[in-house]
Design a protein around this motif. Structure first.
Motif, PDB file in Angstrom:
ATOM      1  N   SER A   1      -3.581 -37.127  60.447  1.00  0.00           N
ATOM      2  CA  SER A   1      -2.893 -37.325  61.723  1.00  0.00           C
ATOM      3  C   SER A   1      -3.478 -38.560  62.381  1.00  0.00           C
ATOM      4  O   SER A   1      -4.460 -39.140  61.901  1.00  0.00           O
ATOM      5  N   ASP A   2      -2.870 -38.941  63.506  1.00  0.00           N
ATOM      6  CA  ASP A   2      -3.391 -40.072  64.276  1.00  0.00           C
ATOM      7  C   ASP A   2      -4.450 -39.641  65.278  1.00  0.00           C
ATOM      8  O   ASP A   2      -4.920 -40.449  66.079  1.00  0.00           O
ATOM      9  N   ALA A   3      -4.818 -38.377  65.246  1.00  0.00           N
ATOM     10  CA  ALA A   3      -5.847 -37.887  66.162  1.00  0.00           C
ATOM     11  C   ALA A   3      -7.200 -38.502  65.816  1.00  0.00           C
ATOM     12  O   ALA A   3      -7.500 -38.746  64.643  1.00  0.00           O
ATOM     13  N   PRO A   4      -8.049 -38.736  66.830  1.00  0.00           N
ATOM     14  CA  PRO A   4      -9.420 -39.172  66.572  1.00  0.00           C
ATOM     15  C   PRO A   4     -10.258 -37.960  66.153  1.00  0.00           C
ATOM     16  O   PRO A   4     -11.019 -37.392  66.952  1.00  0.00           O
ATOM     17  N   ALA A   5     -10.107 -37.534  64.908  1.00  0.00           N
ATOM     18  CA  ALA A   5     -10.632 -36.237  64.471  1.00  0.00           C
ATOM     19  C   ALA A   5     -12.137 -36.108  64.674  1.00  0.00           C
ATOM     20  O   ALA A   5     -12.632 -35.039  65.046  1.00  0.00           O
ATOM     21  N   LEU A   6     -12.883 -37.179  64.434  1.00  0.00           N
ATOM     22  CA  LEU A   6     -14.332 -37.109  64.557  1.00  0.00           C
ATOM     23  C   LEU A   6     -14.730 -36.843  66.008  1.00  0.00           C
ATOM     24  O   LEU A   6     -15.498 -35.910  66.305  1.00  0.00           O
ATOM     25  N   GLU A   7     -14.212 -37.642  66.930  1.00  0.00           N
ATOM     26  CA  GLU A   7     -14.543 -37.466  68.349  1.00  0.00           C
ATOM     27  C   GLU A   7     -13.986 -36.141  68.875  1.00  0.00           C
ATOM     28  O   GLU A   7     -14.619 -35.475  69.710  1.00  0.00           O
ATOM     29  N   PHE A   8     -12.824 -35.744  68.371  1.00  0.00           N
ATOM     30  CA  PHE A   8     -12.227 -34.493  68.828  1.00  0.00           C
ATOM     31  C   PHE A   8     -13.078 -33.304  68.389  1.00  0.00           C
ATOM     32  O   PHE A   8     -13.294 -32.364  69.169  1.00  0.00           O
ATOM     33  N   SER A   9     -13.573 -33.328  67.159  1.00  0.00           N
ATOM     34  CA  SER A   9     -14.435 -32.234  66.706  1.00  0.00           C
ATOM     35  C   SER A   9     -15.721 -32.164  67.532  1.00  0.00           C
ATOM     36  O   SER A   9     -16.205 -31.070  67.852  1.00  0.00           O
ATOM     37  N   ALA A  10     -16.272 -33.324  67.875  1.00  0.00           N
ATOM     38  CA  ALA A  10     -17.474 -33.325  68.711  1.00  0.00           C
ATOM     39  C   ALA A  10     -17.179 -32.691  70.075  1.00  0.00           C
ATOM     40  O   ALA A  10     -17.990 -31.915  70.601  1.00  0.00           O
ATOM     41  N   LEU A  11     -16.021 -33.001  70.649  1.00  0.00           N
ATOM     42  CA  LEU A  11     -15.641 -32.400  71.924  1.00  0.00           C
ATOM     43  C   LEU A  11     -15.369 -30.908  71.756  1.00  0.00           C
ATOM     44  O   LEU A  11     -15.757 -30.092  72.603  1.00  0.00           O
ATOM     45  N   LEU A  12     -14.712 -30.540  70.661  1.00  0.00           N
ATOM     46  CA  LEU A  12     -14.434 -29.127  70.408  1.00  0.00           C
ATOM     47  C   LEU A  12     -15.725 -28.311  70.332  1.00  0.00           C
ATOM     48  O   LEU A  12     -15.749 -27.145  70.752  1.00  0.00           O
ATOM     49  N   ARG A  13     -16.778 -28.890  69.797  1.00  0.00           N
ATOM     50  CA  ARG A  13     -18.057 -28.169  69.774  1.00  0.00           C
ATOM     51  C   ARG A  13     -18.475 -27.779  71.189  1.00  0.00           C
ATOM     52  O   ARG A  13     -18.953 -26.662  71.427  1.00  0.00           O
ATOM     53  N   THR A  14     -18.305 -28.700  72.129  1.00  0.00           N
ATOM     54  CA  THR A  14     -18.689 -28.377  73.506  1.00  0.00           C
ATOM     55  C   THR A  14     -17.735 -27.344  74.097  1.00  0.00           C
ATOM     56  O   THR A  14     -18.145 -26.519  74.918  1.00  0.00           O
ATOM     57  N   TRP A  15     -16.469 -27.364  73.694  1.00  0.00           N
ATOM     58  CA  TRP A  15     -15.530 -26.344  74.178  1.00  0.00           C
ATOM     59  C   TRP A  15     -15.871 -24.977  73.593  1.00  0.00           C
ATOM     60  O   TRP A  15     -15.685 -23.960  74.253  1.00  0.00           O
ATOM     61  N   GLU A  16     -16.350 -24.956  72.353  1.00  0.00           N
ATOM     62  CA  GLU A  16     -16.828 -23.688  71.796  1.00  0.00           C
ATOM     63  C   GLU A  16     -17.925 -23.117  72.679  1.00  0.00           C
ATOM     64  O   GLU A  16     -17.937 -21.926  73.007  1.00  0.00           O
ATOM     65  N   ASP A  17     -18.873 -23.976  73.053  1.00  0.00           N
ATOM     66  CA  ASP A  17     -20.020 -23.529  73.836  1.00  0.00           C
ATOM     67  C   ASP A  17     -19.640 -23.186  75.274  1.00  0.00           C
ATOM     68  O   ASP A  17     -20.166 -22.233  75.850  1.00  0.00           O
ATOM     69  N   ARG A  18     -18.731 -23.973  75.862  1.00  0.00           N
ATOM     70  CA  ARG A  18     -18.422 -23.800  77.287  1.00  0.00           C
ATOM     71  C   ARG A  18     -17.295 -22.808  77.553  1.00  0.00           C
ATOM     72  O   ARG A  18     -17.277 -22.167  78.604  1.00  0.00           O
ATOM     73  N   PHE A  19     -16.355 -22.686  76.596  1.00  0.00           N
ATOM     74  CA  PHE A  19     -15.154 -21.888  76.875  1.00  0.00           C
ATOM     75  C   PHE A  19     -14.823 -20.877  75.776  1.00  0.00           C
ATOM     76  O   PHE A  19     -13.789 -20.214  75.850  1.00  0.00           O
ATOM     77  N   GLY A  20     -15.668 -20.749  74.767  1.00  0.00           N
ATOM     78  CA  GLY A  20     -15.364 -19.827  73.676  1.00  0.00           C
ATOM     79  C   GLY A  20     -14.163 -20.245  72.862  1.00  0.00           C
ATOM     80  O   GLY A  20     -13.364 -19.406  72.431  1.00  0.00           O
ATOM     81  N   ALA A  21     -14.009 -21.554  72.637  1.00  0.00           N
ATOM     82  CA  ALA A  21     -12.843 -22.080  71.922  1.00  0.00           C
ATOM     83  C   ALA A  21     -12.995 -21.898  70.410  1.00  0.00           C
ATOM     84  O   ALA A  21     -14.111 -21.907  69.871  1.00  0.00           O
ATOM     85  N   ARG A  22     -11.862 -21.754  69.733  1.00  0.00           N
ATOM     86  CA  ARG A  22     -11.814 -21.679  68.270  1.00  0.00           C
ATOM     87  C   ARG A  22     -10.572 -22.445  67.789  1.00  0.00           C
ATOM     88  O   ARG A  22      -9.468 -22.235  68.312  1.00  0.00           O
ATOM     89  N   VAL A  23     -10.725 -23.291  66.789  1.00  0.00           N
ATOM     90  CA  VAL A  23      -9.574 -23.943  66.167  1.00  0.00           C
ATOM     91  C   VAL A  23      -8.934 -22.949  65.209  1.00  0.00           C
ATOM     92  O   VAL A  23      -9.613 -22.401  64.333  1.00  0.00           O
ATOM     93  N   VAL A  24      -7.628 -22.701  65.374  1.00  0.00           N
ATOM     94  CA  VAL A  24      -6.979 -21.684  64.546  1.00  0.00           C
ATOM     95  C   VAL A  24      -5.867 -22.233  63.666  1.00  0.00           C
ATOM     96  O   VAL A  24      -5.536 -21.608  62.647  1.00  0.00           O
ATOM     97  N   GLY A  25      -5.272 -23.377  63.998  1.00  0.00           N
ATOM     98  CA  GLY A  25      -4.167 -23.846  63.168  1.00  0.00           C
ATOM     99  C   GLY A  25      -3.792 -25.280  63.443  1.00  0.00           C
ATOM    100  O   GLY A  25      -4.158 -25.866  64.469  1.00  0.00           O
ATOM    101  N   ILE A  26      -3.058 -25.832  62.482  1.00  0.00           N
ATOM    102  CA  ILE A  26      -2.603 -27.216  62.537  1.00  0.00           C
ATOM    103  C   ILE A  26      -1.142 -27.248  62.088  1.00  0.00           C
ATOM    104  O   ILE A  26      -0.748 -26.563  61.138  1.00  0.00           O
ATOM    105  N   GLU A  27      -0.360 -28.029  62.794  1.00  0.00           N
ATOM    106  CA  GLU A  27       1.035 -28.269  62.399  1.00  0.00           C
ATOM    107  C   GLU A  27       1.248 -29.767  62.412  1.00  0.00           C
ATOM    108  O   GLU A  27       1.500 -30.371  63.460  1.00  0.00           O
TER     109      GLU A  27
END
Length: 266
Positions: free
Chosen positions: A182-208
């Protein structure tokens, strides 16, 4: 061989599929859309701590297995990355339509929407949003299972889902590790997602395709907190949050209590 060792750790009872050759740390994909994808996803989620393979639903195969590695995600400072995005975002917003530079960035029909959007209520970079207090109720993994059902309703109205397994320690790393196409900045997005896991209990569940779906156990509840979190969403550069479709205040309010977040990039 490393592929043999990885394959030996895969969950039992997989549908027909393949371990992508050369994938690192490892990507397995079903050959076809699967029957009862939500049930399969939940089964592999329950086994993920034993197997080390995390499930990911895909509307169609959209990952190569040739992604970043964990050390590259470790090296990204999510707050610094967002601060840089904030500076670029502020510069772009300062070019209020009509403006020649704006005309190059957005089509004519988008510019009026952006002009009418008051944008986020911040005059300077506010830092990362505070964590949400853990909400009473289901755990983050249980919320993820519920979100999969909600996401599959979206999938099955248009697509049917494949199942993927990625060798990973946390779901935040999946976009970067899987070699997501995809055109997403996957590396930076994963780094941000780590903080969302810690701060909001986030989980990546799917991709379309270029869309990603994230469950959230502890979303923001107050308007002020939601606006702060919404700013982080916008600064990912996701197209659905930067195309003028939703004025910032409306999007921020919609985040209050919302347990399934989605992002897509052109």
């Amino acid at each position: 061989m490393i592929l043999d060792r990885l394959h030996g750790g895969l969950p039992d009872g997989l549908p027909p599929g393949r371990l992508v050759p050369g994938s690192s740390p490892g990507l397995w994909l079903s050959d076809e859309p699967v029957v009862a994808p939500g049930r399969l996803w939940a089964r592999y989620q329950a086994q993920q701590r034993q197997t080390g393979w995390l499930p990911l639903l895909m509307a169609w195969p959209c990952a190569t297995g040739e992604g970043h590695d964990v050390a590259e995600i470790d090296a990204v400072d999510a707050e610094s990355s967002l601060r840089d995005s904030w500076a670029s975002y502020q510069e772009t917003r300062s070019l209020r339509p009509p403006h020649p530079a704006i005309d190059e960035i957005w089509p004519n029909e988008v510019a009026p929407l952006l002009a009418a959007d008051p944008g986020p209520p911040f005059t300077r970079w506010p830092g990362l949003a505070a964590p949400s207090p853990p909400h009473p109720g289901p755990s983050p993994d249980a919320v993820a299972r519920a979100a999969v059902g909600q996401m599959l309703h979206y999938f099955t109205t248009r697509f049917i889902a494949h199942i993927a397994l990625v060798r990973a320690d946390r779901t935040a790393d999946l976009p970067a590790l899987a070699g997501w196409e995809s055109d997403a900045p996957a590396l930076e997005f994963s780094a941000l997602l780590r903080t969302w896991e810690d701060r909001f209990g986030a989980r990546v569940v799917g991709i379309e395709g270029s869309s990603v779906f994230v469950s959230v156990a502890s979303p923001p509840l107050s308007s002020a907190h939601a606006a702060h979190v919404a700013l982080e969403h916008v600064l990912t550069g996701a197209s659905n949050l930067n195309d003028g479709t939703f004025p910032f205040p409306d999007y921020a309010e919609a985040l209050r209590g919302e347990r399934l977040w989605s992002f897509w990039w052109d």
